[in-house]
Design an enzyme around this catalytic site. Structure first.
Site, PDB file in Angstrom:
ATOM      1  N   CYS B 334       0.841  -1.203   0.000  1.00  0.00           N
ATOM      2  CA  CYS B 334       0.000   0.000   0.000  1.00  0.00           C
ATOM      3  C   CYS B 334       0.878   1.257   0.000  1.00  0.00           C
ATOM      4  CB  CYS B 334      -0.888  -0.036   1.241  1.00  0.00           C
ATOM      5  SG  CYS B 334      -2.061   1.277   1.340  1.00  0.00           S
ATOM      6  N   TRP B 337       2.304   1.723  -3.357  1.00  0.00           N
ATOM      7  CA  TRP B 337       1.275   2.268  -4.253  1.00  0.00           C
ATOM      8  C   TRP B 337       1.240   3.794  -4.122  1.00  0.00           C
ATOM      9  CZ3 TRP B 337      -3.032   5.298  -3.551  1.00  0.00           C
ATOM     10  CH2 TRP B 337      -3.945   5.352  -4.611  1.00  0.00           C
ATOM     11  N   HIS B 338       1.415   4.266  -2.885  1.00  0.00           N
ATOM     12  CA  HIS B 338       1.341   5.709  -2.667  1.00  0.00           C
ATOM     13  C   HIS B 338       2.531   6.453  -3.246  1.00  0.00           C
ATOM     14  CE1 HIS B 338      -1.861   4.814   0.221  1.00  0.00           C
ATOM     15  NE2 HIS B 338      -2.200   6.083   0.066  1.00  0.00           N
ATOM     16  N   GLY B 339       3.698   5.874  -3.157  1.00  0.00           N
ATOM     17  CA  GLY B 339       4.845   6.628  -3.659  1.00  0.00           C
ATOM     18  C   GLY B 339       6.070   5.762  -3.856  1.00  0.00           C
ATOM     19  N   TYR B 515      -0.546  10.243  -6.853  1.00  0.00           N
ATOM     20  CA  TYR B 515      -0.426   8.782  -6.706  1.00  0.00           C
ATOM     21  C   TYR B 515      -0.993   8.035  -7.904  1.00  0.00           C
ATOM     22  CZ  TYR B 515       0.411  10.554  -2.126  1.00  0.00           C
ATOM     23  OH  TYR B 515       0.894  11.306  -1.092  1.00  0.00           O
TER      24      TYR B 515
END
Lengths: 358, 515
Positions: B334, B337-339, B515
């Site tokens: 997760c 996924w954000h950065g 994102y």
């Protein structure tokens, strides 16, 4: 259905407009800018002490020391007690709004107003949406700006863009869009605004040399920008020379028969006539180091009535203003330069006044 | 490459921009005016216009993703053997994740390999990368995950392959959710897109009110808090103890209001055009523990990860260490996924670790002591807000690391002569965070814009808390629009006036756009 939706939107907008107008009634015209507030509040309280006022932007605020001008005038037997009410960033259109506001402040002693011709209607788009920029816009100022923009020689894209910016700013001010925190701040804190903007002698003159060392600015971004601009100026002689050369070219190429922007001339004359009606003499100043091309400014300046013009921008007559020693940044003089300009201005003013009295 | 960079100069159409204010009613007018069988075409046109506004190049990427998943799913359905179906699924995944990897993770991977090999003194054969200035297409992670969920669902038989390219294209180009979520599923969205939509006044009221609430959260609260969050983080070397906690809390609230505000606008806009989109936030700061928090924060991503990763790892059967691994793995994913940077990844890993600690505590201790009177007493007298506060504190603690990357970028951009690593920034922040008997830079932080501005920010945060407490887990529009007319209008005027008078309208983009 559509009628119903339009009706509800109308009710919401109407309510908002009424509330915004009620707020506007409670605000002075200068509320959006802390520097302007400090200066106008001071002027309001001490209006009877002054008989002359300098209007304009930073080229006046940072360059004209009323104490020097007054002393030279008084030395020549002219009763001049002036106050520098100019504020950074104020261009031609805002100057007229300032003038309208200034004339509403009761001062039976007011005899002279100095009006700067150093800009047209264009401005830095980065100022958009700030209370400082938006707060002074109304239907009149928008019409004035549109008249200048639409008659300028710029391309259609710039004209459309800036016309839209002015209209949008007016709408923002009309509905006070995003401005309430600043309105509240004005009411709560206006007495606590920094009085240093009045200058060391409380005459409204505050050169950048003082401001860069002013501790109150510690947490504001402006001081960094001011110092940065100075640093760039000192380290970029090529740009310095190129800007000076542009000004020189404008003066050398000027023949005297160039057509001025009519709308700009009309606006300046509107100011002139308005003041004359009240028995106030207007002097138009053409300051050095302007951002706008002197190709535009010179014809407008020369279209003003004889005996009212104080020209200080010509590099051939005033080469020192364009020397690094006298400059603070690309478009401003330092304190040394400001003293020199105040002295030159006073000399011209005395000559004009003496000629007028003859 | 110059062309790509040139194309990415545009700020695009933000939900809080004037551009959108014109776009939305025009879109609705055309959408409801055309014959109903053509409405999906308007959705596609609107979607490509909306996305292409950020950059025409992004619209091309959207089209490529659409084609890849449409044909993969179609071929998948044709195949009878599971093995061959899987090949098409892999092709779809390769397409989606490949695009995501190239734009978002290639530079990150290259930097890490380069750093790793340099430690071992092994030369890296790839020359200084020419792709490290690529701009990640706005909302690419949202787009790819939404599209990917479709092919996975087709593979698993949860949904049937769509045979009409136009309908499928309107699913991927469904502009309300395109760049910032919620990450919608085909099984929810596609059937609704196919339906005929007539203008419905009641839906419009509900939708518009929800949009207004979202705009309020964004322009009145999030953008106001952004100043304080940015200010604290940009003075990370000076701030200590409670200043960092407060700044971190403001950052958490800023992200919440920004992101949930966007989701509210998306939900509202979709509602107006007749489509129901899933809720993405449900009062996360009222969660009693991190596991619950995760069911209330960015719900569409957490359910996506739960459905397609967590369950795939065998969540139902797992116990003990396997659960711990799964939780930390999914949360790390997760974060990724954000950065594409370590601080963001590790901030989520930290959340995963805290969730695992709670799981181990529940699994090994609580279930044994639960019947005891002591536990019952504790449970009875330890208030809900106490649980919620601890949850928020833990989240803020982890979330501070989330911000470190952007501080690093800003600092290094301003001081090009020296380089500062993210670990140096993080160690300063976390070392100062625990100096709980101090609050350096607090006064300056509060006074920076004047006490009044700070009070206004706090006032609106309180309004948010009170409103969310009052509405509970219901939708705000369902509560407000059932009130008597006078009360309703009072809310309308207050909300409208607050947005107009207190909003910050300088086109600040939404945090999650990156994102």
């Amino acid at each position: 259905m559509a009628k119903k939706i339009i009706k509800y939107i109308g009710i919401l907008l109407g309510a908002l407009l009424l509330l915004s107008l009620a707020i506007k009634l409670m605000l002075p015209f200068y509320w959006g800018d802390s520097t302007q507030t400090v200066k106008y509040e001071f002027y309001k309280k001490n209006a009877d002490k002054f008989n002359a006022v300098y209007l304009g932007g930073s080229l006046e605020y940072r360059h004209i020391d009323p104490t020097i001008v007054d002393s030279i005038a008084q030395h020549n037997g002219i009763d001049l007690r002036s106050f520098n009410i100019a504020v950074d960033g104020h261009g031609l259109i805002q100057e007229l709004t300032d003038l309208d506001g200034l004339l509403k402040i009761h001062n039976p002693n007011l005899k002279y107003i100095f009006f700067s011709i150093s800009s047209d209607a264009y401005f830095f788009p980065a100022n958009l949406h700030t209370s400082k920029w938006v707060s002074w816009h109304d239907a009149t100022s928008t019409c004035r700006a549109l008249r200048v923009i639409l008659t300028s020689k710029d391309d259609l894209k710039s004209k459309t863009k800036f016309s839209w910016f002015y209209t949008m700013s007016w709408m923002e001010n009309l509905f006070k869009i995003g401005m309430m925190p600043d309105v509240l701040n004005f009411y709560v804190n206006k007495d606590k605004y920094d009085k240093s903007y009045l200058g060391k002698l409380q005459n409204g003159f505050y050169p950048y040399d003082y401001e860069e060392n002013h501790m109150f600015m510690e947490y504001k971004w402006e001081d960094t920008l001011i110092r940065q601009s100075k640093h760039e100026y000192e380290n970029n002689p090529a740009r310095r020379d190129s800007l000076t050369n542009d000004v020189l070219q404008s003066f050398e190429n000027y023949k005297g028969d160039e057509k001025p922007n009519k709308a700009m001339v009309n606006l300046c004359m509107e100011a002139y006539k308005k003041c004359m009606k009240r028995g106030i003499q207007v002097f138009f100043i053409l300051p050095p180091k302007g951002r706008i091309s002197y190709d535009i400014l010179l014809p407008v300046f020369n279209a003003m009535p004889e005996g009212t013009k104080i020209e200080l921008a010509d590099p051939r007559k005033y080469p020192k203003y364009y020397k690094a020693d006298y400059g603070y940044n690309f478009h401003h003089l330092n304190y040394k330069g400001a003293k020199l300009q105040s002295y030159d201005m006073a000399k011209q003013l005395v000559a004009l006044m003496k000629a007028d009295s003859i | 490459m110059t062309a790509v960079r040139k194309w990415t100069q545009n700020q695009g159409m933000l939900f809080n921009s004037l551009h959108f204010l014109f776009f939305f009613p025009i879109f609705c007018y055309i959408y409801f005016s055309v014959p109903k069988q053509h409405q999906y075409k308007i959705l596609i046109a609107g979607g490509y216009y909306f996305y292409g506004n950020f950059s025409p190049f992004f619209a091309i990427i959207l089209f490529v993703i659409t084609c890849n998943d449409f044909f993969s799913a179609k071929m998948m359905e044709k195949e009878s053997s599971q093995k061959r179906k899987k090949k098409w699924l892999y092709l779809s995944m390769l397409g989606n994740l490949g695009i995501l990897f190239i734009f978002k993770y290639l530079d990150f991977a290259d930097n890490n390999i380069r750093s790793f090999l340099s430690v071992l003194h092994i030369p890296w054969f790839v020359p200084e990368p020419w792709f490290n200035h690529w701009v990640v297409p706005v909302g690419l992670s949202f787009l790819t995950f939404q599209s990917l969920s479709y092919t996975i669902d087709v593979y698993k038989g949860v949904t049937k392959a769509e045979h009409h390219f136009g309908y499928f294209a309107s699913f991927t180009a469904f502009w309300p959710v395109m760049v910032n979520g919620p990450i919608e599923r085909a099984k929810n969205l596609l059937p609704q897109i196919k339906q005929e939509h007539h203008f419905d006044y009641d839906r419009m009221r509900h939708g518009l009110f929800r949009m207004a609430w979202g705009i309020f959260k964004k322009v009145v609260i999030a953008d106001r808090l952004a100043f304080y969050a940015n200010d604290m983080f940009s003075h990370y070397g000076e701030a200590t103890g409670w200043t960092i906690w407060m700044g971190g809390f403001f950052f958490f609230l800023q992200v919440y209001c920004d992101f949930s505000g966007y989701s509210d606008i998306a939900l509202g806009a979709a509602k107006v055009i007749g489509i129901d989109v899933m809720e993405n936030f449900r009062r996360p700061f009222f969660s009693k523990n991190l596991a619950e928090f995760w069911t209330r924060w960015h719900i569409s991503l957490s359910t996506w990860l739960t459905d397609y990763v967590f369950f795939y790892l065998g969540a139902y059967k797992a116990t003990g260490a396997k659960v711990v691994f799964n939780v930390i793995f999914v949360l790390t994913l997760c974060g990724l996924w954000h950065g594409a940077n370590w601080p963001m990844v590790l901030s989520f890993t930290m959340i995963g670790i805290f969730m695992s600690i709670r799981y181990l505590w529940q699994y090994n201790v609580v279930r044994y002591i639960k019947p005891s009177n002591t536990y019952k007493l504790f449970d009875k007298y330890f208030p809900g807000w106490g649980h919620a506060s601890i949850t928020v504190l833990i989240f803020v603690f982890c979330f501070i690391l989330f911000r470190v990357h952007s501080i690093q970028v800003t600092v290094n951009r301003a001081h090009t002569e020296s380089f500062i690593s993210w670990t140096a920034i993080a160690s300063v922040l976390y070392a100062n965070l625990f100096k709980l008997n101090s609050a350096h830079y607090f006064k300056e932080w509060v006074m920076h814009k004047g006490i009044l501005q700070f009070m206004i920010a706090v006032f609106f945060v309180l309004i948010l808390f009170i409103t969310e407490k009052y509405i509970g887990d219901h939708r705000i529009e369902d509560i407000v629009l059932t009130k008597p007319e006078q009360q309703r209008w009072l809310v309308y005027v207050l909300l409208f006036v607050s947005i107009i008078w207190f909003g910050i309208f300088n086109n600040t983009s939404f945090v999650y756009f990156q994102y």
